[in-house]
Design an enzyme around this catalytic site. Structure first.
Site, short mmCIF file in Angstrom:
data_model
loop_
_atom_site.label_atom_id
_atom_site.label_comp_id
_atom_site.label_asym_id
_atom_site.label_seq_id
_atom_site.Cartn_x
_atom_site.Cartn_y
_atom_site.Cartn_z
N LYS A 13 8.91 8.72 -2.33
CA LYS A 13 7.91 9.75 -1.97
C LYS A 13 7.36 9.51 -0.56
O LYS A 13 7.36 10.41 0.28
CB LYS A 13 6.75 9.76 -2.99
CG LYS A 13 7.17 9.98 -4.43
CD LYS A 13 5.97 10.02 -5.37
CE LYS A 13 5.20 8.73 -5.47
NZ LYS A 13 5.94 7.60 -6.04
N ARG A 159 3.52 -4.95 0.17
CA ARG A 159 2.35 -4.44 -0.55
C ARG A 159 1.94 -5.38 -1.68
O ARG A 159 2.80 -5.91 -2.38
CB ARG A 159 2.67 -3.06 -1.11
CG ARG A 159 1.96 -1.97 -0.34
CD ARG A 159 2.43 -0.62 -0.73
NE ARG A 159 2.24 -0.29 -2.13
CZ ARG A 159 2.48 0.90 -2.65
NH1 ARG A 159 2.92 1.87 -1.87
NH2 ARG A 159 2.29 1.14 -3.93
N ARG A 170 3.39 -0.59 -13.31
CA ARG A 170 3.29 0.74 -12.67
C ARG A 170 4.33 1.70 -13.23
O ARG A 170 4.06 2.89 -13.41
CB ARG A 170 3.44 0.60 -11.15
CG ARG A 170 2.20 0.00 -10.51
CD ARG A 170 2.47 -0.55 -9.13
NE ARG A 170 3.02 0.42 -8.22
CZ ARG A 170 3.74 0.10 -7.15
NH1 ARG A 170 3.99 -1.15 -6.87
NH2 ARG A 170 4.18 1.04 -6.36
P1 AP5 Z 1 8.86 4.47 -1.00
O1 AP5 Z 1 9.11 5.68 -0.18
O2 AP5 Z 1 7.88 3.48 -0.50
O3 AP5 Z 1 8.55 4.90 -2.50
P2 AP5 Z 1 7.29 5.65 -3.12
O4 AP5 Z 1 7.84 6.71 -4.04
O5 AP5 Z 1 6.34 6.08 -2.06
O6 AP5 Z 1 6.72 4.47 -4.01
P3 AP5 Z 1 5.23 3.91 -4.15
O7 AP5 Z 1 5.36 2.51 -4.70
O8 AP5 Z 1 4.46 4.09 -2.90
O9 AP5 Z 1 4.72 4.82 -5.26
P4 AP5 Z 1 3.49 4.62 -6.11
O10 AP5 Z 1 3.40 6.00 -6.62
O11 AP5 Z 1 3.56 3.56 -7.12
O12 AP5 Z 1 2.38 4.06 -5.09
P5 AP5 Z 1 1.11 4.74 -4.44
O13 AP5 Z 1 0.88 4.14 -3.12
O14 AP5 Z 1 1.19 6.21 -4.57
O15 AP5 Z 1 10.29 3.77 -1.24
C1 AP5 Z 1 10.36 2.53 -1.91
C2 AP5 Z 1 11.36 1.61 -1.19
O16 AP5 Z 1 12.66 2.13 -1.33
C3 AP5 Z 1 11.12 1.47 0.31
O17 AP5 Z 1 11.38 0.16 0.70
C4 AP5 Z 1 12.13 2.45 0.94
O18 AP5 Z 1 12.52 2.02 2.24
C5 AP5 Z 1 13.26 2.39 -0.07
N1 AP5 Z 1 13.96 3.65 -0.21
C6 AP5 Z 1 13.39 4.88 -0.39
N2 AP5 Z 1 14.33 5.82 -0.52
C7 AP5 Z 1 15.53 5.16 -0.44
C8 AP5 Z 1 16.89 5.57 -0.51
N3 AP5 Z 1 17.20 6.85 -0.70
N4 AP5 Z 1 17.84 4.62 -0.41
C9 AP5 Z 1 17.52 3.32 -0.23
N5 AP5 Z 1 16.25 2.86 -0.13
C10 AP5 Z 1 15.29 3.77 -0.23
O19 AP5 Z 1 -0.04 4.25 -5.44
C11 AP5 Z 1 -0.43 2.90 -5.50
C12 AP5 Z 1 -1.57 2.76 -6.51
O20 AP5 Z 1 -2.71 3.55 -6.08
C13 AP5 Z 1 -1.28 3.25 -7.92
O21 AP5 Z 1 -0.63 2.26 -8.70
C14 AP5 Z 1 -2.70 3.58 -8.42
O22 AP5 Z 1 -3.39 2.41 -8.80
C15 AP5 Z 1 -3.37 4.15 -7.19
N6 AP5 Z 1 -3.26 5.61 -7.09
C16 AP5 Z 1 -2.60 6.31 -6.10
N7 AP5 Z 1 -2.70 7.63 -6.31
C17 AP5 Z 1 -3.43 7.78 -7.45
C18 AP5 Z 1 -3.86 8.93 -8.18
N8 AP5 Z 1 -3.53 10.18 -7.81
N9 AP5 Z 1 -4.59 8.73 -9.31
C19 AP5 Z 1 -4.92 7.47 -9.72
N10 AP5 Z 1 -4.53 6.35 -9.07
C20 AP5 Z 1 -3.79 6.51 -7.94
MG MG Z 2 4.39 5.52 -1.53
#
Ligand code: AP5
Ligand code: MG
Length: 221
Positions: A13, A159, A170
């Site tokens: 994402k 992270r 998660r």
């Molecule tokens: P990356 O793009 O970083 O993946 P992502 O989908 O953004 O994953 P996140 O871990 O950021 O998602 P998340 O939803 O758990 O975390 P968030 O910050 O939203 O890609 C991952 C890796 O793969 C990277 O190294 C990238 O280079 C690689 N990659 C990507 N695509 C690739 C491909 N096609 N091929 C090869 N490699 C690839 O949330 C964190 C925390 O915040 C949550 O756990 C929660 O506690 C809180 N939070 C956030 N939003 C909310 C909400 N709305 N409500 C309640 N709590 C919330």
């Molecule tokens: Mg992310």
């Protein structure tokens, strides 16, 4: 263009949202990045969010929903936005639908699909820019200069919630609380699956094919 990017942790994402934001000229709004920025700045919100994030749990809706809906009212959102990490449960999805009711609703709820096993591998190698949120990976996707973000020059770090046991938590929270909103968007005719398991440029090409080419689109170098 109003876009929600759905998908498990590690689906890509953040990676694709950063690039879409550059190419389509609309802001990338990531709730995870907002919480991490608050944490870094030592705000009350950051302190409250940290205890949930460290455990891989969702931050409570009362700290999240108004924050996002207020952000969407800012000037830079006039021509659209890309939401990454919000909504994350049915309550948040319904709150967003309600907030957009007078302006025609969402254009796309894009669901980046990927299997859990691939996610665990990706997360182990993930590194992120602590300033702009750009994602890198030790598996051949590192910045040109070690530890320095290609996009903004910020520091590239691991992270805190990418510890293996937190990743598994998660993922469990995703399947239990977030996956039901994929069905919610399907029922209201907005869900569009896009294969997030492909090499990065191939997934990105599918996204551009879906959204339409935009003047100024460029290849990632
Ligand atoms: P990356 O793009 O970083 O993946 P992502 O989908 O953004 O994953 P996140 O871990 O950021 O998602 P998340 O939803 O758990 O975390 P968030 O910050 O939203 O890609 C991952 C890796 O793969 C990277 O190294 C990238 O280079 C690689 N990659 C990507 N695509 C690739 C491909 N096609 N091929 C090869 N490699 C690839 O949330 C964190 C925390 O915040 C949550 O756990 C929660 O506690 C809180 N939070 C956030 N939003 C909310 C909400 N709305 N409500 C309640 N709590 C919330
Ligand atoms: Mg992310």
């Amino acid at each position: 263009m109003k876009i929600v990017l759905l998908g498990a942790p590690g689906a890509g994402k953040g990676t694709h949202a950063v690039r879409l934001s550059d190419d389509y000229g609309i802001p990338h709004i990531s709730t995870g990045d907002i919480f991490r920025a608050n944490l870094k700045n030592g705000t009350e919100l950051g302190k409250k969010a940290k205890s949930y994030m460290d455990q891989g749990l969702l931050v409570p809706d009362e700290l999240t929903v108004d924050l996002v809906l207020d952000r969407l009212k800012q000037d830079d959102c006039k021509n659209g936005w890309i939401l990454d990490g919000f909504p994350r449960n049915l309550f948040q999805a319904e709150a967003l639908t309600k907030a957009l009711a007078d302006e025609g609703g969402l254009d796309y709820a894009i669901h980046l699909t990927i299997e859990d096993e691939q996610i665990v591998k990706r997360m182990a190698g993930r590194r992120v820019c602590s300033v702009c949120g750009a994602s890198y990976n030790t598996n051949g996707l590192m910045p040109r200069v070690d530890g320095v973000c290609d996009r903004c020059g910020g520091p590239v770090v691991q992270r805190a919630d990418d510890a293996p046991e937190t990743v598994l938590k998660r993922l469990a929270v995703y399947h239990e609380q977030t996956e039901p909103i994929v069905e919610y968007y399907r029922e209201i005719g907005k869900e569009t699956p896009v294969d997030g398991s492909l090499p990065m440029d191939e997934t990105y090409a599918l996204l551009v094919a879906l959204l339409g080419e935009k003047d100024g689109c460029h290849d990632q170098d």
